[in-house]
Design an enzyme around this catalytic site. Structure first.
Site, PDB file in Angstrom:
ATOM      1  N   HIS A  38       6.641 -24.895 108.080  1.00  0.00           N
ATOM      2  CA  HIS A  38       7.143 -24.330 106.778  1.00  0.00           C
ATOM      3  C   HIS A  38       8.362 -23.590 107.240  1.00  0.00           C
ATOM      4  O   HIS A  38       8.375 -22.808 108.349  1.00  0.00           O
ATOM      5  CB  HIS A  38       6.061 -23.236 106.120  1.00  0.00           C
ATOM      6  CG  HIS A  38       6.231 -23.028 104.595  1.00  0.00           C
ATOM      7  ND1 HIS A  38       5.747 -23.849 104.052  1.00  0.00           N
ATOM      8  CD2 HIS A  38       7.012 -22.075 104.061  1.00  0.00           C
ATOM      9  CE1 HIS A  38       5.966 -23.349 102.608  1.00  0.00           C
ATOM     10  NE2 HIS A  38       7.057 -22.384 102.739  1.00  0.00           N
ATOM     11  N   ARG A  48       8.661 -13.959  91.368  1.00  0.00           N
ATOM     12  CA  ARG A  48       9.579 -13.238  92.225  1.00  0.00           C
ATOM     13  C   ARG A  48      11.132 -14.064  92.330  1.00  0.00           C
ATOM     14  O   ARG A  48      12.287 -13.262  92.298  1.00  0.00           O
ATOM     15  CB  ARG A  48       9.067 -13.411  93.891  1.00  0.00           C
ATOM     16  CG  ARG A  48       7.913 -12.504  94.385  1.00  0.00           C
ATOM     17  CD  ARG A  48       7.254 -13.177  95.538  1.00  0.00           C
ATOM     18  NE  ARG A  48       8.316 -12.957  96.706  1.00  0.00           N
ATOM     19  CZ  ARG A  48       8.283 -13.937  97.664  1.00  0.00           C
ATOM     20  NH1 ARG A  48       7.198 -14.763  97.699  1.00  0.00           N
ATOM     21  NH2 ARG A  48       9.189 -13.872  98.466  1.00  0.00           N
ATOM     22  N   ASP A  80      -0.288 -17.898  94.341  1.00  0.00           N
ATOM     23  CA  ASP A  80       1.278 -17.947  95.138  1.00  0.00           C
ATOM     24  C   ASP A  80       2.155 -18.542  94.160  1.00  0.00           C
ATOM     25  O   ASP A  80       3.303 -18.226  94.105  1.00  0.00           O
ATOM     26  CB  ASP A  80       1.287 -18.402  96.703  1.00  0.00           C
ATOM     27  CG  ASP A  80       2.709 -18.480  97.087  1.00  0.00           C
ATOM     28  OD1 ASP A  80       3.186 -17.569  97.156  1.00  0.00           O
ATOM     29  OD2 ASP A  80       3.149 -19.802  97.313  1.00  0.00           O
ATOM     30  N   LYS A 129      -0.052 -20.344 101.579  1.00  0.00           N
ATOM     31  CA  LYS A 129      -0.099 -21.852 101.162  1.00  0.00           C
ATOM     32  C   LYS A 129      -0.903 -22.587 102.424  1.00  0.00           C
ATOM     33  O   LYS A 129      -1.438 -23.524 102.351  1.00  0.00           O
ATOM     34  CB  LYS A 129       1.212 -22.047 101.046  1.00  0.00           C
ATOM     35  CG  LYS A 129       1.591 -21.849  99.536  1.00  0.00           C
ATOM     36  CD  LYS A 129       3.062 -22.538  99.389  1.00  0.00           C
ATOM     37  CE  LYS A 129       4.181 -21.793  99.999  1.00  0.00           C
ATOM     38  NZ  LYS A 129       4.836 -20.781  99.330  1.00  0.00           N
ATOM     39  N   SER A 173       3.084 -15.086 101.030  1.00  0.00           N
ATOM     40  CA  SER A 173       3.470 -16.421 100.346  1.00  0.00           C
ATOM     41  C   SER A 173       3.372 -17.517 101.114  1.00  0.00           C
ATOM     42  O   SER A 173       2.392 -18.304 100.642  1.00  0.00           O
ATOM     43  CB  SER A 173       4.947 -16.127  99.628  1.00  0.00           C
ATOM     44  OG  SER A 173       4.973 -17.517  99.291  1.00  0.00           O
TER      45      SER A 173
HETATM   46  N1  URA Z   1       8.855 -19.805 101.558  1.00  0.00           N
HETATM   47  C1  URA Z   1       7.887 -19.564 100.843  1.00  0.00           C
HETATM   48  O1  URA Z   1       6.852 -20.084 100.618  1.00  0.00           O
HETATM   49  N2  URA Z   1       7.702 -18.551 100.353  1.00  0.00           N
HETATM   50  C2  URA Z   1       8.535 -17.522 100.329  1.00  0.00           C
HETATM   51  O2  URA Z   1       8.347 -16.164 100.177  1.00  0.00           O
HETATM   52  C3  URA Z   1       9.631 -17.682 101.221  1.00  0.00           C
HETATM   53  C4  URA Z   1       9.812 -18.997 101.620  1.00  0.00           C
END
Ligand code: URA
Length: 420
Positions: free
Chosen positions: A82, A168, A161, A187, A183
């Site tokens: 990620h 956000r 999320d 995930k 966040s």
């Molecule tokens: N990627 C995400 O999944 N969440 C964030 O807050 C920033 C980048």
């Protein structure tokens, strides 16, 4: 419990209990707390922060707001990756099929564009037919069948999320360590991989503008990973100018396809190889980082990585004829080249400014419900360090609105800093 008390507590910089965090996340996800109250609390967290205990509680409640996948059937090493966000960041589209082509199972849940940064889900959806919202069984079947699946958050994985992320984005509460760490890790916990590489981007085109903050975010992410029993490795990568050349959804997919066919911009190549080499190491497939990079390059050069990308796209309903013939991608109404009047070296291309400009052209959202225009964006023709002469093209603007295209030309001339 009462949401007003919780908002007031965080407004006054007090610590929230686990129960209060749980109450907010559950009730907001279920639709019992309106956006305006959730916005107030998120803004209070943004301004007044959270301690490590609060961040961990927030992460776990968000992770368990829906299903949490068990991918142990794929062996002890299911890897995931990620990014904390960037401009022109199409790394996942390239890296993950390459990793899967090495026989390492990849199960990836991505996000949509956030703030001035793009999101992998929006990019994937610019391939006609590609389904990012498949159900859990299909997601697992896909990993079984082709060794990789890349999906969005539309199924019941970390739904909290999904909601908070979109909120956000619409209230300018993105660049914040507690909110980013929770966040991302919610995930990652929900989607089941146990070996995770996080690309923590640093620079003006990232949410972390300096190394100290990036380091803090990395430490927080690793702590959450330990709590959840995941092996997490953070790699800090620069994000001062956009990564590669394209910024905008289908433009970035095209650049990813070209990369997988062997046309690799230097900066993008470095990031892809560095992250990938770490993923391979975590997966237990290769211990030597440099050799792992070679392994990846071989998979790109012999076409296996591209074929894996095609297999994944086809398996998720995407029209692979677009991958074989990139000219099929819908083009923007206007393509305008931006010529410089200066001679010198490109010293700076502020990635955040480029990201905001691409969003203004329609590649991102101003409001949660906005539709993006996949074909718009910016293609950089010159990068930092390049020598340019008068009338050289710095970039190309792809726009559907003539006035916006004209404004973008002037903005590009301002953003490029060229010195003798
Ligand atoms: N990627 C995400 O999944 N969440 C964030 O807050 C920033 C980048």
């Amino acid at each position: 419990m009462n949401i007003l008390d919780i908002i007031a507590k965080k407004r006054d910089s007090l610590e929230l209990t686990k129960e209060e965090i749980e109450y907010f996340v559950k009730e907001y996800t279920n639709g019992n707390i309106p956006d305006y109250q959730a916005s107030a609390l998120i803004m209070a967290i943004y301004l007044n922060g959270m301690n490590s205990r609060e961040i961990k509680d927030l992460t776990l409640v968000m992770a368990y707001s829906g299903d949490v996948l068990d991918l142990s059937q794929f062996g002890p090493n299911v890897v995931d990756k990620h990014s904390t966000g960037g401009v022109g960041d199409k790394v996942s589209l390239i890296l993950l099929p390459t990793i899967a082509s090495l026989g390492i199972p990849v199960a990836k849940m991505s996000g949509r564009g956030l703030g001035f940064t793009g999101g992998t889900v929006d990019k994937l959806e610019s391939i006609p037919g590609y389904k990012t919202n498949i159900n859990i069984d299909e997601f697992i079947q896909n990993v079984k069948k082709v060794g990789i699946s890349m999906i969005g958050q539309t199924m019941n994985l970390a739904p909290a999320d999904k909601k908070i992320y979109a909120l956000r984005d619409a209230i300018s509460c993105v660049e914040n360590i507690p909110l980013i760490a929770s966040s991302i890790m919610s995930k990652k916990i929900a989607s089941g991989a146990n070996k995770i590489v996080i690309d923590v981007t640093v620079g003006n085109g990232a949410f972390m503008k300096n190394k100290e903050d990036a380091q803090k975010l990395a430490e927080q992410i690793i702590e959450i990973g330990e709590l959840a029993g995941k092996e997490v490795r953070c790699v800090l990568t620069p994000m001062d100018e956009p990564l590669g050349n394209a910024v905008g959804n289908s433009l970035e997919v095209i650049e990813a396809i070209n990369f997988l066919k062997g046309d690799m911009p230097k900066d993008l190549k470095e990031v892809v190889l560095e992250l990938g080499a770490n993923m391979i190491q975590l997966a237990g497939v290769g211990n030597n980082i440099e050799e792992n990079k070679e392994m990846m390059l071989e998979k790109i050069q012999n076409g296996d990585a591209f074929n894996k990308f095609k297999e994944m796209v086809q398996n998720q309903g995407g029209d692979v004829s677009y991958l074989d013939d990139i000219k099929k991608f819908k083009k923007s109404k206007y393509t305008v080249s931006v010529a410089t009047k200066k001679t010198g070296i490109v010293k700076e291309i502020n990635a955040e400014e480029i990201g905001k400009l691409a969003c203004y052209l329609g590649s991102g959202r101003q409001r949660k419900e906005d539709k993006i225009e996949p074909e718009v964006g910016i293609v950089l023709n010159k990068k930092v360090g390049d020598f340019v002469e008068e009338s050289d093209f710095l970039a190309y603007i792809c726009a559907n609105d003539e006035n916006k295209a004209r404004e973008a030309v002037n903005k590009i001339l301002e953003i490029y800093k060229i010195e003798k």
